[in-house]
Design a protein around this motif. Structure first.
Motif, short mmCIF file in Angstrom:
data_model
loop_
_atom_site.label_atom_id
_atom_site.label_comp_id
_atom_site.label_asym_id
_atom_site.label_seq_id
_atom_site.Cartn_x
_atom_site.Cartn_y
_atom_site.Cartn_z
N UNK A 38 0.78 -1.19 -0.07
CA UNK A 38 0.01 0.13 -0.02
C UNK A 38 0.88 1.30 0.12
N UNK A 39 0.43 2.09 -0.81
CA UNK A 39 1.47 3.39 -1.19
C UNK A 39 1.28 4.09 0.39
N UNK A 40 2.39 4.76 0.74
CA UNK A 40 2.50 5.63 2.11
C UNK A 40 1.89 6.99 1.77
N UNK A 41 0.63 7.03 1.73
CA UNK A 41 -0.23 8.28 1.24
C UNK A 41 -1.54 8.47 2.32
N UNK A 42 -1.63 9.53 2.67
CA UNK A 42 -2.83 9.83 3.70
C UNK A 42 -3.55 10.89 3.08
N UNK A 43 -5.13 10.92 3.13
CA UNK A 43 -5.79 12.17 2.69
C UNK A 43 -6.76 12.26 3.77
N UNK A 44 -6.76 13.76 4.24
CA UNK A 44 -7.75 14.19 5.19
C UNK A 44 -8.71 15.00 4.41
N UNK A 45 -10.14 14.36 4.73
CA UNK A 45 -11.14 14.99 3.89
C UNK A 45 -11.68 16.23 4.83
N UNK A 46 -12.26 17.17 4.33
CA UNK A 46 -12.87 18.24 5.13
C UNK A 46 -13.62 17.91 6.45
N UNK A 47 -14.48 16.56 6.11
CA UNK A 47 -15.21 16.20 7.22
C UNK A 47 -14.41 15.62 8.51
N UNK A 48 -13.26 15.33 8.29
CA UNK A 48 -12.43 14.50 9.09
C UNK A 48 -12.19 13.17 8.82
N UNK A 49 -12.63 12.64 7.51
CA UNK A 49 -12.26 11.34 7.13
C UNK A 49 -10.92 11.30 6.79
N UNK B 208 -3.48 15.91 1.15
CA UNK B 208 -2.71 14.82 1.06
C UNK B 208 -1.20 14.95 1.69
N UNK B 209 -0.68 13.88 2.17
CA UNK B 209 0.63 13.92 2.61
C UNK B 209 1.45 12.52 2.20
N UNK B 210 2.47 12.74 1.82
CA UNK B 210 3.20 11.51 1.07
C UNK B 210 4.72 11.29 2.03
N UNK B 211 5.02 10.11 2.07
CA UNK B 211 6.52 9.87 2.77
C UNK B 211 6.62 10.53 4.01
N UNK B 212 5.68 10.71 4.70
CA UNK B 212 5.92 11.13 6.04
C UNK B 212 6.56 10.39 7.14
#
Length: 460
Positions: free
Chosen positions: A1-12, A30-34
């Motif tokens: 799984x790619x090390x990528x995260x996404x924080x939606x406006x509703x907190x998801x 989005x944040x990558x390679x954290x």
């Protein structure tokens, strides 16, 4: 799984491929390679949230485990670069504990990769394996030795470089940007349509880089507003010429690691090329030329497989919530105020002490000369002024004046006359002569005889 995260406006909180798809329309969340920012006190801005890298890592891992069909496993192991120190590991463990994962086993990536290789190749005890790990953001080189069954330790200090696949992606992206000029310079960098198109272009550059591992030429699609160009060509020779300096730097780091561990290339039982970017053909060619032996990329997920084997074979430690007292390493202390160097006073103090000693010796010489007879009437030897000699103390060195040397008379019991001085050893110093004798106080309940100023215990 790619090390990528996404924080939606509703907190998801989305991770992996789901985060990649959402980032196409909203790249600012989005944040990558954290992982490489773990321990950095500066938070990551993901949409409206500001989170530390270790907190993002913990949330990523929780989402990953919750998405498994069978639920969370009984044990979890997480790999990390071999060069991480105690501070970064404690920061990560504190974030994992706060997320409900207090019993995670932390495993260095080189040991995990060699453990997975040993499960297939069955290394002999004492065998050494070199690990060349070229990941997304960092490079690591290490030599791992098998000491016993399921026990793998580093054979020397590892080396790490701050370069990896993301740098190669940037090289491809800059190649496309140069091909799109001057139209690229006229784009609105803050336009929503431009931001989404640039995010898609970066993703296309990554795909093109991966295709060049098998193909000799790729066409990178372009869909930017106001730019007529729709494809940019990139060949493998051109790509390799752009990344060759970085690859040579990683090979040099691997060579330094071998030298530091005292291991020559022909002594290695295996060479593991792990990490997605290690599949670039130029990497295989350069490492093979440096070591003088054929090498090939390891199967995908070697470190993850080794971590799973580690989690299966190691009992988890008791759940202890780690507390990070710092969000970054302590800053150096303020310089202390300067003080006079006391070493410069030593000669003056010593000279003063010597002068006092000489003066005291001369004074004692005159005093003791006048009282030579009175000192031995009590059967004890006179000590320094204002000093009491007890029977349980060590002998005291006395300073007495020079006296004529004469034969010692026979011992007498309870004599009331002063004894004649005995022969003494005289030490001559500049401008003064001192005589040293030792005195031993008489023990209780014994008869004391005095011979030439020295106290001896007689028969009861």
């Amino acid at each position: 799984m790619p090390s990528v995260v996404f924080q939606s406006p509703d907190g998801t909180f989305l991770v992996g491929s789901d985060a990649e798809r959402r980032a196409l329309t909203d790249p600012g969340r989005i944040a990558r390679q954290f992982k490489n920012r773990i321990g950095d006190p500066t938070p990551l801005r993901i949409g409206d949230a500001a989170l530390t890298a270790e907190t993002v890592t913990a949330r990523f891992l929780v989402r990953l485990l919750d998405s498994l069909p069978g639920g969370r496993p009984a044990r979890v192991a997480l790999t990390h670069p071999a060069g991480w120190g105690r501070y970064r590991l404690e920061s990560l463990r504190a974030a994992l504990s706060a997320g409900g994962l207090a019993d995670v086993v932390l495993v260095p990536e080189p040991q995990a990769a060699v453990r997975a290789h040993d499960a297939v190749a069955r290394l002999e005890e004492g065998a050494a394996v070199a690990v060349y790990d070229l990941g997304g953001k960092t490079f690591g080189a290490a030599v791992v030795r098998k000491l016993a069954a399921d026990r793998f330790v580093p054979a020397g200090p590892p080396e790490e470089l701050d370069l990896g696949g993301l740098d190669f992606d940037e090289v491809v992206f800059q190649h496309v940007v140069e091909a799109l000029r001057p139209g690229w310079d006229e784009l609105d960098p803050m336009g929503p349509g431009v931001l989404a198109a640039v995010a898609e272009l970066r993703r296309a550059c990554t795909v093109a880089k991966e295709k060049l591992s098998a193909d000799t030429e790729v066409l990178i699609p372009v869909a930017l507003p106001g730019i007529a160009t729709r494809e940019v060509r990139l060949g493998r020779p051109e790509f390799e010429s752009m990344i060759r300096p970085a690859v040579e730097e990683t090979v040099a780091a691997l060579d330094r690691t071998l030298r530091a561990s005292g291991t020559s290339p022909h002594e290695l039982a295996a060479v593991l090329l792990v990490g997605g970017s290690s599949r670039i053909p130029l990497v295989t060619q350069e490492v093979s030329a440096q070591l003088g032996r054929a090498v090939s990329p390891a199967p995908n997920g070697m470190a993850a497989i080794g971590a799973a084997l580690e989690a299966r074979g190691v009992e988890p430690k008791p759940a202890v919530v780690a507390t990070a007292t710092w969000t970054r390493p302590p800053l150096p202390e303020a310089p202390k105020p300067l003080r006079p160097k006391r070493m410069k006073l030593i000669p003056f103090v010593a000279a003063g002490a010597l002068a006092v000693a000489v003066a005291g010796g001369l004074l004692a010489n005159n005093v003791l000369t006048n009282k030579a007879g009175a000192e031995s009437k009590t059967g004890t030897t006179t000590t320094a002024p204002s000093t009491t000699q007890r029977s349980d103390e060590p002998p005291v060195v006395q300073y007495v004046p020079n006296q004529p040397t004469a034969p010692a008379p026979p011992p007498r019991t309870n004599t009331t006359q002063p004894p004649k001085p005995k022969a003494t050893t005289t030490t001559t110093r500049p401008s003064t002569t001192v005589t040293t004798t030792k005195s031993t106080p008489p023990p209780p309940s014994s008869t004391t005889t005095t011979t030439s100023g020295t106290t001896k215990a007689g028969a009861p």
